[in-house]
Write a protein that holds these residues in place. Structure first.
Motif, PDB file in Angstrom:
ATOM      1  N   LYS A  91       0.835  -1.205   0.000  1.00  0.00           N
ATOM      2  CA  LYS A  91       0.000   0.000   0.000  1.00  0.00           C
ATOM      3  C   LYS A  91       0.868   1.253   0.000  1.00  0.00           C
ATOM      4  CE  LYS A  91      -3.578   2.397   2.687  1.00  0.00           C
ATOM      5  NZ  LYS A  91      -4.460   2.317   3.877  1.00  0.00           N
ATOM      6  N   TYR A 148       2.289   1.809  -3.384  1.00  0.00           N
ATOM      7  CA  TYR A 148       1.255   2.330  -4.280  1.00  0.00           C
ATOM      8  C   TYR A 148       1.093   3.838  -4.076  1.00  0.00           C
ATOM      9  CZ  TYR A 148      -3.259   2.796  -6.671  1.00  0.00           C
ATOM     10  OH  TYR A 148      -4.276   3.189  -7.521  1.00  0.00           O
ATOM     11  N   ASP A 174      -8.324   4.531  -4.940  1.00  0.00           N
ATOM     12  CA  ASP A 174      -8.915   3.202  -4.705  1.00  0.00           C
ATOM     13  C   ASP A 174      -8.534   2.197  -5.786  1.00  0.00           C
ATOM     14  OD1 ASP A 174     -10.382   4.137  -6.850  1.00  0.00           O
ATOM     15  OD2 ASP A 174     -12.330   4.084  -5.832  1.00  0.00           O
ATOM     16  N   THR A 212      -8.629  -3.142 -10.176  1.00  0.00           N
ATOM     17  CA  THR A 212      -9.324  -4.021  -9.239  1.00  0.00           C
ATOM     18  C   THR A 212      -9.923  -5.200 -10.012  1.00  0.00           C
ATOM     19  OG1 THR A 212     -11.611  -3.163  -9.345  1.00  0.00           O
ATOM     20  CG2 THR A 212     -10.018  -1.885  -8.058  1.00  0.00           C
ATOM     21  N   PHE A 255      -0.896  -6.264  -2.690  1.00  0.00           N
ATOM     22  CA  PHE A 255      -1.776  -5.248  -2.099  1.00  0.00           C
ATOM     23  C   PHE A 255      -2.979  -5.004  -2.993  1.00  0.00           C
ATOM     24  CE2 PHE A 255      -2.847  -0.678  -2.516  1.00  0.00           C
ATOM     25  CZ  PHE A 255      -3.623  -0.559  -1.365  1.00  0.00           C
ATOM     26  N   LEU A 256      -2.744  -4.848  -4.304  1.00  0.00           N
ATOM     27  CA  LEU A 256      -3.855  -4.612  -5.227  1.00  0.00           C
ATOM     28  C   LEU A 256      -4.868  -5.747  -5.182  1.00  0.00           C
ATOM     29  CD1 LEU A 256      -1.935  -3.194  -8.326  1.00  0.00           C
ATOM     30  CD2 LEU A 256      -3.402  -1.912  -6.764  1.00  0.00           C
ATOM     31  N   SER A 304      -5.579  -7.548  -2.719  1.00  0.00           N
ATOM     32  CA  SER A 304      -6.274  -7.574  -1.425  1.00  0.00           C
ATOM     33  C   SER A 304      -7.382  -6.528  -1.351  1.00  0.00           C
ATOM     34  CB  SER A 304      -5.270  -7.324  -0.296  1.00  0.00           C
ATOM     35  OG  SER A 304      -4.874  -5.949  -0.236  1.00  0.00           O
ATOM     36  N   ARG A 305      -7.452  -5.659  -2.335  1.00  0.00           N
ATOM     37  CA  ARG A 305      -8.403  -4.549  -2.308  1.00  0.00           C
ATOM     38  C   ARG A 305      -9.786  -4.972  -2.795  1.00  0.00           C
ATOM     39  NH1 ARG A 305      -7.994  -1.037   0.711  1.00  0.00           N
ATOM     40  NH2 ARG A 305      -8.793   0.616  -0.619  1.00  0.00           N
TER      41      ARG A 305
END
Length: 259
Positions: A25, A28, A40, A61, A113-114, A116-117
């Protein structure tokens, strides 16, 4: 812009521990990904100029309109570091020159991280280079329009790098700055930017004579220069403020070597 590239994939490590996702994160945020892909990750239109063009970041996403579910980690790494998409075609205005040196570990944490979003349903914004943008690309003034054309796709990427206050690590961090400040870090007009955007500052040693390490770091953290003036958009100081003290001290050390 229609050229295809054959880039060999390399295994990308996967991460699931909270500490690693938190680092993903931070990467990012600190590397300015949100400037084009939004905070986001759902993507946004970041340049809308009739001459330069309409440029939008992808939805990163797994939602409808997003690319995450249809890409392997290795394919995402190629997009990040090489500016090449799933079909081998160049990504337009993907500043992979800033990220081509990222280690496998950092890319892995960023991608983890991406993943996990939350999934966000959002269609891909328009990507349409304008006449001036195409012309400037053709004469070499906006190489970032097709960063894949100037990246060495045979590069062997480091598995990882140990953060330290060193010139080597500072150079690693400074790659994030090249998209706006140029490969020589001496500033000037920003590639592909609308005419109203101010030029990037010279951040070589000679351009930073009014700074010390301490107030350089304070400026990045607060957006205010030593003389009290505020850094103007598009300087992403809020993103860069996420850099660690080690990263900023190493960055300062490296910039002092640029004549």
């Amino acid at each position: 812009m229609n050229k295809t590239y054959d880039v060999k994939s390399v295994p990308i490590p996967k991460f699931s521990k909270p500490i690693d996702l938190a680092e993903g994160k931070r990467l990012y945020q600190s590397r300015g990904c949100g400037d084009c892909h939004d905070v986001d990750g759902s993507g946004k239109t970041f340049i809308e100029d009739p001459a330069i063009g309409i440029l939008s970041g992808s939805n990163l996403t797994a939602g409808k309109g997003g690319i995450l579910a249809d890409r392997t980690d290795e394919e995402l790494a190629i997009a990040i570091r090489h500016g090449v998409g799933k079909n081998g075609r160049a990504l337009i205005f993907m500043p992979s020159t800033d990220f081509q040196g990222m280690t496998n570990e950092d890319v892995g944490k960023l991608i983890s991280f991406l993943r996990s979003r939350p999934a966000i349903d959002k269609s891909q914004g328009e990507v349409k280079p304008g006449p001036l943008g195409r012309f400037l690309f053709l004469i070499g003034e906006i190489p970032v329009f097709v960063s894949a054309e100037i990246i060495n796709h045979e590069t062997t990427h480091l598995a990882n790098i140990t953060p330290s206050v060193s010139i080597e690590y500072g150079k690693y961090v400074a790659s994030t700055c090249t998209g706006c400040h140029g490969f020589n870090l001496k500033g000037g007009p920003i590639q592909g930017a609308p005419p109203e955007w101010p030029p990037a500052q010279n951040i070589s040693k000679h351009g930073l004579t009014k700074y010390t390490e301490s107030n350089f770091i304070q400026t990045i953290r607060t957006g205010k220069r030593p003389d009290g003036t505020e850094m103007k958009f598009p300087m992403p100081w809020k993103s860069l403020g996420q850099l660690t003290d080690t990263e900023l001290k190493a960055l300062w050390m490296y910039l002092q070597t640029i004549q």
